[in-house]
Design a protein around this motif. Structure first.
Motif, PDB file in Angstrom:
ATOM      1  N   UNK A 164      16.654 -26.670  67.996  1.00 46.09           N
ATOM      2  CA  UNK A 164      17.496 -25.516  67.661  1.00 46.09           C
ATOM      3  C   UNK A 164      18.505 -25.209  68.760  1.00 46.09           C
ATOM      4  N   UNK A 165      18.041 -25.108  70.004  1.00 48.70           N
ATOM      5  CA  UNK A 165      18.945 -24.756  71.104  1.00 48.70           C
ATOM      6  C   UNK A 165      20.005 -25.838  71.310  1.00 48.70           C
ATOM      7  N   UNK A 166      19.656 -27.073  71.019  1.00 46.17           N
ATOM      8  CA  UNK A 166      20.632 -28.169  71.171  1.00 46.17           C
ATOM      9  C   UNK A 166      21.662 -28.170  70.051  1.00 46.17           C
ATOM     10  N   UNK A 167      21.523 -27.284  69.074  1.00 47.67           N
ATOM     11  CA  UNK A 167      22.351 -27.285  67.871  1.00 47.67           C
ATOM     12  C   UNK A 167      22.234 -28.627  67.150  1.00 47.67           C
ATOM     13  N   UNK A 168      21.064 -29.221  67.223  1.00 51.46           N
ATOM     14  CA  UNK A 168      20.832 -30.496  66.528  1.00 51.46           C
ATOM     15  C   UNK A 168      21.322 -31.709  67.311  1.00 51.46           C
ATOM     16  N   UNK A 169      21.838 -31.491  68.520  1.00 50.94           N
ATOM     17  CA  UNK A 169      22.371 -32.637  69.261  1.00 50.94           C
ATOM     18  C   UNK A 169      21.300 -33.554  69.843  1.00 50.94           C
ATOM     19  N   UNK A 170      20.037 -33.096  69.896  1.00 45.62           N
ATOM     20  CA  UNK A 170      18.959 -34.038  70.256  1.00 45.62           C
ATOM     21  C   UNK A 170      18.821 -35.127  69.197  1.00 45.62           C
ATOM     22  N   UNK A 171      19.355 -34.877  68.002  1.00 45.88           N
ATOM     23  CA  UNK A 171      19.278 -35.861  66.917  1.00 45.88           C
ATOM     24  C   UNK A 171      20.404 -36.889  67.010  1.00 45.88           C
TER      25      UNK A 171
END
Lengths: 267, 267
Positions: A164-171
């Motif tokens: 969530x905190x990454x705004x999905x950028x961990x994906x």
């Protein structure tokens, strides 16, 4: 084409993947952790739907599922539609984003593959705070970092709060565990990376000096309190600092990383 | 010299300032807000003790009060000592930092005074999130920003959560409300500040270009979602962007601010 299915009973076993998420959160997930990948809110769900992780299903209120129609058109997963109240009961807390998606984990890329496609890398030691880790991935995605390598003591980037905190950028930003530690850093050097350890030590060079040089760089960050271990510092090629006002605590690790990513992206 | 006083009854009226803090948090504090200034943890309490805010009292476990002896030697306030359990009961939640201090508010400096002592300023519009605001002050303190001016829609920097996230730096970096909005920006221009609005707009110049220029700069930041209003953008001298990867959400406002502060501090 995703199939919309109305869910009227909160004990419907078809939505078990979404049940009592904060209890599920207490799993001791570490890199290579267990647990599904969970995306919250349309922005992050959209990112999950277009990621390499195999989506299992969605759960949301009608309005949010509607918003995702374009992305849902191309995939064959159930989209369970329910009310906000029923959703809160299933999930175990009130979720003001109105939609969730759950996916299976997928194997992480090999470290060698990440090295091959990156000019700037982040390498982390002891970054165990899920929010800091997520924020760091968001900054990495925004500022052109090719991948993140995780040393010991890091938490799992696919943990719900980090997603969530990454705004999905961990994906999207590739990551992998780097082992053994710190000897695994040798592989980076062998692949042409200069290893720059961020540290407030006074005998370090300024970040700007580092950026004035050429070549591939791996930026090494430690946790906010204790910083990098002596072993990690010894394995680095150069110690680098962000010039700061005297007497102020160092920056948050994700913020320091953003500054370093920015400076290196500007070369 | 602060006076140590043992508190054995949780209903002792002498610790009423510390009672049920999260209920007190629901006060609609805005700049110029009401409510005491509350510091949590030794680092932030220490900063409060050396700030210009008149400290009323402390409440803590013995070990934490001991740690503060050097700072307490010079001031005449009561330091209430109690157990962790009693503290949790008074405060209304478990507080793992073990010490609190409470101070009265104090008048904020005049905008003109902040302008006189600053080379780089932050000016905020609609930054209502307490954590973002606190983080921004922490970054401002670390990276040499002279002060923060608050336009409409900003929350109160002295709110408890902002104080904590800022690591107490809201107590050190001068701030003031800027009114009227956006016409008050004229005062900055009259004092030699170039007003640079941070925005992802493609017709903006890069942050590095801005930093290549000389003179005093006021960096104008909007809230994370909607960004700056058209009025604020129109009042700026120049629109500035942080170059970012396509398709990534912009950075968190405090992170974007850190990058901009860093770039300007490096001139």
């Amino acid at each position: 084409m995703a199939q919309r299915i109305a869910v009227r009973q909160t004990d419907d076993p078809r939505v078990d993947d979404f049940r009592q998420l904060s209890t599920a959160d207490r799993r001791p997930d570490r890199p290579g952790g267990r647990g599904y990948v969970i995306a919250e809110g349309t922005v992050v769900v959209r990112r999950l739907l277009t990621s390499r992780y195999p989506v299992r299903s969605l759960l949301g209120v009608a309005r949010r599922i509607d918003e995702l129609e374009p992305e849902l058109a191309g995939i064959d997963v159930p989209a369970y539609v329910t009310s906000a109240d029923a959703m809160a009961e299933i999930v175990g807390f009130h979720l003001n984003r109105g939609v969730l998606a759950v996916a299976d984990r997928a194997p992480q890329p090999a470290v060698a593959d990440i090295l091959r496609t990156s000019e700037v890398l982040a390498v982390l030691e002891g970054v165990g705070d899920h929010e800091n880790l997520g924020a760091l991935f968001r900054n990495a995605a925004a500022l052109g970092v090719g991948g993140v390598l995780l040393g010991p003591g890091c938490s799992d980037p696919l943990y719900r709060r980090s997603v969530r905190v990454s705004m999905g950028n961990v994906l999207r930003v590739p990551f992998a565990a780097l082992q053994p530690w710190p000897d695994g850093l040798t592989l980076l050097k062998d692949n042409g990376f200069r290893i720059a350890a961020l540290t407030p030590r006074v005998d370090s060079v300024s970040l700007r000096e580092l950026a004035a040089g050429e070549g591939k760089v791996a930026l090494l960050f430690g946790s906010e309190g204790p910083g990098l271990t002596a072993e990690a510092l010894a394995a680095a090629d150069i110690a680098v600092r962000i010039p700061m006002t005297d007497g102020v605590d160092s920056l948050n690790v994700a913020t320091a990383a953003a500054v370093a990513f920015y400076e290196l992206a500007g070369r």
